[in-house]
Scaffold this motif. Structure first.
Motif, mmCIF file in Angstrom:
data_model
loop_
_atom_site.group_PDB
_atom_site.id
_atom_site.type_symbol
_atom_site.label_atom_id
_atom_site.label_comp_id
_atom_site.label_asym_id
_atom_site.label_seq_id
_atom_site.Cartn_x
_atom_site.Cartn_y
_atom_site.Cartn_z
ATOM 1 N N VAL A 224 0.852 -1.187 0.000
ATOM 2 C CA VAL A 224 0.000 0.000 0.000
ATOM 3 C C VAL A 224 0.894 1.246 0.000
ATOM 4 O O VAL A 224 1.828 1.358 0.791
ATOM 5 C CB VAL A 224 -0.914 0.020 1.243
ATOM 6 N N GLU A 225 0.607 2.165 -0.869
ATOM 7 C CA GLU A 225 1.438 3.364 -0.984
ATOM 8 C C GLU A 225 1.096 4.358 0.120
ATOM 9 O O GLU A 225 -0.061 4.660 0.380
ATOM 10 C CB GLU A 225 1.224 4.024 -2.348
ATOM 11 N N LYS A 226 2.141 4.844 0.790
ATOM 12 C CA LYS A 226 1.937 5.807 1.865
ATOM 13 C C LYS A 226 1.693 7.203 1.295
ATOM 14 O O LYS A 226 2.270 7.581 0.279
ATOM 15 C CB LYS A 226 3.155 5.831 2.786
ATOM 16 N N ASP A 227 0.851 7.960 1.984
ATOM 17 C CA ASP A 227 0.590 9.340 1.601
ATOM 18 C C ASP A 227 1.666 10.214 2.242
ATOM 19 O O ASP A 227 1.591 10.560 3.422
ATOM 20 C CB ASP A 227 -0.800 9.747 2.090
ATOM 21 N N MET A 305 -2.922 0.710 8.663
ATOM 22 C CA MET A 305 -1.564 0.789 9.211
ATOM 23 C C MET A 305 -0.536 1.004 8.102
ATOM 24 O O MET A 305 0.335 1.878 8.195
ATOM 25 C CB MET A 305 -1.222 -0.500 9.965
ATOM 26 N N ALA A 306 -0.641 0.179 7.065
ATOM 27 C CA ALA A 306 0.361 0.200 6.003
ATOM 28 C C ALA A 306 0.429 1.554 5.304
ATOM 29 O O ALA A 306 1.489 1.941 4.797
ATOM 30 C CB ALA A 306 0.064 -0.900 4.988
ATOM 31 N N PHE A 336 5.937 -4.086 11.748
ATOM 32 C CA PHE A 336 6.047 -4.867 10.516
ATOM 33 C C PHE A 336 5.780 -3.970 9.310
ATOM 34 O O PHE A 336 6.441 -4.102 8.269
ATOM 35 C CB PHE A 336 5.060 -6.035 10.526
ATOM 36 N N PHE A 337 4.833 -3.060 9.442
ATOM 37 C CA PHE A 337 4.494 -2.154 8.342
ATOM 38 C C PHE A 337 5.404 -0.920 8.313
ATOM 39 O O PHE A 337 5.077 0.078 7.674
ATOM 40 C CB PHE A 337 3.027 -1.752 8.429
ATOM 41 N N LYS A 338 6.510 -1.017 9.037
ATOM 42 C CA LYS A 338 7.575 0.002 9.014
ATOM 43 C C LYS A 338 7.122 1.342 9.573
ATOM 44 O O LYS A 338 7.560 2.394 9.120
ATOM 45 C CB LYS A 338 8.143 0.151 7.596
#
Length: 417
Positions: A224-227, A305-306, A336-338
């Motif tokens: 999933v791309e972070k904003d 989360m991701a 885990f999702f950094k």
């Protein structure tokens, strides 16, 4: 793995949105070749269910009690349906002699226990009974004491709500039979182990096995791309006072007041404080900056989360019960999702992160200190990336279900060596 590998898992609610760690452990046991049957007192209806429950067809391996209904008539109907459904698996020879009118008085305790644990009437020869939570362990221990439970080995996992620090003296009496009947015990953090040793200072067969996550399942949400244009703070947990959701809202307010105006707080979970929290958001005029999700599927939790920036858990030690977070699996999932984690130093939280490397552990637990560390992360994307990568590596090495499953398997196997 020993060829005898039939495990009976006893839980209170299954499947449970808030106890995914039990589902993870069960599916890992299945992956390792164990044959697992789950006995649950409550099988929720009309709630979101983790996809793993369906993927592993666990509805076929779950036996649900029939007594948790509002009316006696409904309990009777469900009870008859239970015995019809499992009639081929039930050993009626165990129960029918107890109905002898000349022996009924002495049989009452056993009848009551069979009613409480009807799975004991089954013909299945389980090799190990694994009870989750101390109060379920007590039920099993009582069955051993009555001579109606004959499974060779028993293991009990404490999780925190069953070892509330303020009730240590109460547990010393409550769990006496448990310590006699069970072969081994597990706890999820050194903090909880210390509480257990207050209850039974002589305990020697307690194992430290945290609850974990399945990398193979979480991995699908990692892309999933972070904003990157905004600073998304995520809180995930029951909306109760010792989790600190109200503090999260006040921390957000101070963060925005500092000039960091691209912040959004994502509150995931339900609980008794929901209306109070919604009122607080309105009072602080944060309607555009706080998102309430309620109880959502694990898939939606992981997606949120991701795509977020940082994980926040400003919990406290509850004054009356002295209860706090014993491990906080959600922290390991966030790492885990950094996501860098910013969390209070309460309970067993510090054992599930590396302070100043995978996030910040707030020792003085003041809201201003949380704000300071969030500002640091807000202003430093490079630090967020560094902490996120370190956290991801840390939890894979220490909290992945396969790693923890090997520890649990070694306990099971030791029973038969």
């Amino acid at each position: 793995m020993h060829p005898q590998s039939k495990i009976l898992v006893i839980v209170t609610v299954f499947p449970s949105v808030t106890e995914t760690f039990i589902l993870n452990q069960i599916t890992d046991l299945i992956d390792r070749g164990f044959e697992v049957t789950v006995f649950t007192y409550i099988q929720p209806k009309n709630q979101v269910v983790h996809q793993l429950f369906h993927d592993y067809h666990l509805e076929k391996q779950t036996v649900a009690h029939f007594k948790n209904y509002s009316s006696k008539l409904e309990v009777l109907k469900k009870g008859l349906a239970f015995f019809r459904k499992y009639r081929k698996r039930i050993d009626f020879a165990k129960f029918i002699p107890l109905l002898n009118p000349f022996k009924i008085k002495s049989s009452i305790p056993i009848i009551k226990k069979y009613y409480d644990l009807p799975i004991l009437l089954f013909k299945d020869n389980f090799d190990v009974v694994h009870a989750h939570f101390g109060y379920n362990g007590k039920k099993v221990a009582d069955a051993y004491a009555l001579g109606i439970c004959s499974y060779p080995k028993a293991i009990l996992s404490f999780h925190g709500s069953d070892l509330t620090p303020s009730k240590v003296d109460y547990y010393k009496n409550l769990y006496q039979g448990v310590f006699k009947s069970f072969n081994d015990f597990t706890v999820n953090s050194p903090y909880l182990l210390a509480v257990l040793k207050q209850v039974n200072p002589m305990i020697a067969n307690a194992h430290l096995i945290p609850v974990g996550f399945k990398q193979s399942y979480l991995q699908q949400f990692s892309n999933v791309e972070k904003d990157k244009s905004a600073f998304h703070i995520v809180f995930c947990g029951r909306l109760i006072n010792w989790k600190g959701p109200d503090r999260a809202i006040r921390i957000l307010k101070k963060l925005l007041d500092s000039g960091r105006n691209k912040c959004t707080l994502h509150l995931i979970g339900n609980g008794e404080m929901k209306e109070e929290l919604q009122a607080l958001v309105k009072t602080l005029q944060l309607e555009q900056a706080v998102v309430f999700y309620g109880a959502i599927s694990q898939e939606k939790v992981f997606q949120t989360m991701a795509s977020s920036t940082v994980f926040l858990l400003p919990g406290i030690v509850e004054k009356i019960t002295e209860r706090s977070e014993t491990q906080g699996l959600v922290l390991q999932e966030a790492q885990f999702f950094k996501l860098p984690v910013v969390t209070a130093d309460v309970g067993g939280i510090k054992y599930g992160m590396i302070p100043d490397e995978t996030g910040f552990l707030i020792e003085d637990n003041t809201e201003n200190r949380f704000v300071e560390q969030l500002i640091l992360l807000y202003d430093s994307p490079e630090l967020r990336t560094q902490m996120g990568e370190k956290g991801h590596e840390f939890v894979l090495q220490n909290f992945e279900s396969n790693v923890l499953g090997r520890k649990m398997e070694s306990i099971y196997n030791s029973f038969f060596n």
